[in-house]
Write a protein that holds these residues in place. Structure first.
Motif, mmCIF file in Angstrom:
data_model
loop_
_atom_site.group_PDB
_atom_site.id
_atom_site.type_symbol
_atom_site.label_atom_id
_atom_site.label_comp_id
_atom_site.label_asym_id
_atom_site.label_seq_id
_atom_site.Cartn_x
_atom_site.Cartn_y
_atom_site.Cartn_z
ATOM 1 N N ILE A 141 -21.840 3.558 -8.827
ATOM 2 C CA ILE A 141 -20.661 3.831 -8.018
ATOM 3 C C ILE A 141 -19.517 4.197 -8.956
ATOM 4 O O ILE A 141 -19.380 3.612 -10.026
ATOM 5 N N VAL A 142 -18.717 5.149 -8.537
ATOM 6 C CA VAL A 142 -17.513 5.498 -9.297
ATOM 7 C C VAL A 142 -16.310 5.170 -8.421
ATOM 8 O O VAL A 142 -16.187 5.676 -7.313
ATOM 9 N N ALA A 143 -15.466 4.305 -8.931
ATOM 10 C CA ALA A 143 -14.227 3.957 -8.242
ATOM 11 C C ALA A 143 -13.079 4.601 -8.998
ATOM 12 O O ALA A 143 -13.086 4.646 -10.227
ATOM 13 N N TYR A 144 -12.126 5.102 -8.276
ATOM 14 C CA TYR A 144 -10.981 5.768 -8.877
ATOM 15 C C TYR A 144 -9.780 4.816 -8.804
ATOM 16 O O TYR A 144 -8.918 4.943 -7.941
ATOM 17 N N ASP A 145 -9.771 3.858 -9.732
ATOM 18 C CA ASP A 145 -8.783 2.781 -9.700
ATOM 19 C C ASP A 145 -7.346 3.286 -9.800
ATOM 20 O O ASP A 145 -6.469 2.829 -9.061
ATOM 21 N N TYR A 146 -7.090 4.210 -10.702
ATOM 22 C CA TYR A 146 -5.729 4.724 -10.850
ATOM 23 C C TYR A 146 -5.239 5.306 -9.526
ATOM 24 O O TYR A 146 -4.135 5.012 -9.067
ATOM 25 N N LYS A 147 -6.081 6.097 -8.912
ATOM 26 C CA LYS A 147 -5.704 6.745 -7.651
ATOM 27 C C LYS A 147 -5.468 5.704 -6.553
ATOM 28 O O LYS A 147 -4.512 5.806 -5.786
ATOM 29 N N GLU A 148 -6.311 4.685 -6.485
ATOM 30 C CA GLU A 148 -6.155 3.645 -5.459
ATOM 31 C C GLU A 148 -4.863 2.843 -5.647
ATOM 32 O O GLU A 148 -4.140 2.581 -4.688
ATOM 33 N N VAL A 149 -4.594 2.434 -6.868
ATOM 34 C CA VAL A 149 -3.382 1.655 -7.123
ATOM 35 C C VAL A 149 -2.150 2.535 -6.914
ATOM 36 O O VAL A 149 -1.141 2.084 -6.358
ATOM 37 N N ASN A 150 -2.237 3.791 -7.309
ATOM 38 C CA ASN A 150 -1.137 4.728 -7.102
ATOM 39 C C ASN A 150 -0.817 4.848 -5.611
ATOM 40 O O ASN A 150 0.353 4.774 -5.210
ATOM 41 N N THR A 151 -1.837 5.009 -4.780
ATOM 42 C CA THR A 151 -1.643 5.104 -3.328
ATOM 43 C C THR A 151 -1.023 3.822 -2.780
ATOM 44 O O THR A 151 -0.120 3.866 -1.938
ATOM 45 N N PHE A 152 -1.473 2.677 -3.273
ATOM 46 C CA PHE A 152 -0.920 1.398 -2.826
ATOM 47 C C PHE A 152 0.569 1.307 -3.168
ATOM 48 O O PHE A 152 1.398 0.958 -2.316
ATOM 49 N N LEU A 153 0.915 1.602 -4.415
ATOM 50 C CA LEU A 153 2.311 1.517 -4.837
ATOM 51 C C LEU A 153 3.181 2.537 -4.109
ATOM 52 O O LEU A 153 4.326 2.235 -3.734
ATOM 53 N N GLU A 154 2.644 3.718 -3.898
ATOM 54 C CA GLU A 154 3.365 4.748 -3.136
ATOM 55 C C GLU A 154 3.696 4.230 -1.731
ATOM 56 O O GLU A 154 4.827 4.342 -1.256
ATOM 57 N N THR A 155 2.715 3.630 -1.090
ATOM 58 C CA THR A 155 2.907 3.077 0.253
ATOM 59 C C THR A 155 3.925 1.948 0.229
ATOM 60 O O THR A 155 4.809 1.871 1.096
ATOM 61 N N LEU A 156 3.819 1.079 -0.746
ATOM 62 C CA LEU A 156 4.748 -0.045 -0.878
ATOM 63 C C LEU A 156 6.189 0.441 -0.980
ATOM 64 O O LEU A 156 7.081 -0.054 -0.281
ATOM 65 N N TYR A 157 6.416 1.419 -1.834
ATOM 66 C CA TYR A 157 7.780 1.885 -2.051
ATOM 67 C C TYR A 157 8.292 2.775 -0.918
ATOM 68 O O TYR A 157 9.464 2.691 -0.554
ATOM 69 N N ILE A 158 7.443 3.614 -0.334
ATOM 70 C CA ILE A 158 7.898 4.492 0.747
ATOM 71 C C ILE A 158 8.170 3.703 2.022
ATOM 72 O O ILE A 158 9.136 3.964 2.726
ATOM 73 N N SER A 159 7.314 2.734 2.318
ATOM 74 C CA SER A 159 7.496 1.972 3.556
ATOM 75 C C SER A 159 8.791 1.172 3.534
ATOM 76 O O SER A 159 9.386 0.915 4.571
ATOM 77 N N ASN A 160 9.211 0.758 2.343
ATOM 78 C CA ASN A 160 10.454 0.008 2.165
ATOM 79 C C ASN A 160 10.479 -1.297 2.967
ATOM 80 O O ASN A 160 11.530 -1.812 3.294
ATOM 81 N N ARG A 161 9.324 -1.835 3.300
ATOM 82 C CA ARG A 161 9.249 -3.071 4.077
ATOM 83 C C ARG A 161 9.248 -4.303 3.194
ATOM 84 O O ARG A 161 9.473 -5.395 3.668
#
Length: 185
Positions: A152-172
């Motif tokens: 299996i290949v997991a794209y950790d950088y991309k996953e964490v990037n998406t998480f942080l993007e969501t965290l900051y954009i949602s502003n919740r």
């Protein structure tokens, strides 16, 4: 030769959050340490987090960082979280590296960054650390592992990037940090 240099150049990815802020000189110096290591390391070598930290150590120490040298108590870097009477440290968290001014904490992760949610623990702990203003989380760009006989290949950088993007954009959720630098190596 040019293709090899170009492939090394794009092996280190990074994104600073919030995206509305630029990278400080001190944060850029950390990025440069990762780029220097990436340019010299064996690209076929699968590094564990401690291996990568060992390669980063000389550059980070030259910048004045304290860097973990092993897993024994005397080799780890402890950052205060709570203080008791007489200003004694009551609670602390360990960090992979800490800047001389105690404002930047670095965590280098490998395989368990996403699969075990280690990056979330890193964020939580950095938010609790006394004086820390910036967190640098380094994760693998790609993490390859075997599961039920299949690779299996997991794209950790991309996953964490998406998480942080969501965290900051949602502003919740408001973090007490000035910023988080995500590095993919």
């Amino acid at each position: 030769m040019f293709k090899k240099e170009l492939s090394h150049f794009i092996m280190i990815n990074f994104q600073f959050f919030p995206r509305s802020h630029g990278v400080t000189k001190e944060i850029r110096d950390v990025i440069e340490c990762f780029k220097q290591v990436d340019a010299t390391k064996d690209e076929n070598l699968h590094l564990k987090s401690n291996d990568m930290l060992a390669l980063l150590r000389p550059g980070l120490e030259a910048l004045g960082y304290q860097v973990e040298t092993g897993k024994s108590r005397s080799e780890q870097i402890y950052v205060p979280v709570l203080f008791s009477e007489n200003d004694e440290i009551d609670k602390y968290f360990a960090a992979d590296a800490l800047s001389a001014d105690h404002k930047i904490v670095i965590e280098v992760e490998a395989g368990r960054a996403v699969r075990n949610n280690q990056f979330l623990k890193d964020i939580f702990q950095a938010c609790m650390m006394y004086e820390v203003e910036y967190l640098v989380i380094a994760v693998l760009n790609e993490y390859k592992f075997n599961s039920n006989g299949s690779q299996i290949v997991a794209y950790d950088y991309k996953e964490v990037n998406t998480f942080l993007e969501t965290l900051y954009i949602s502003n919740r959720l408001q973090l007490p940090l000035k910023g988080i630098l995500l590095i993919g190596y």
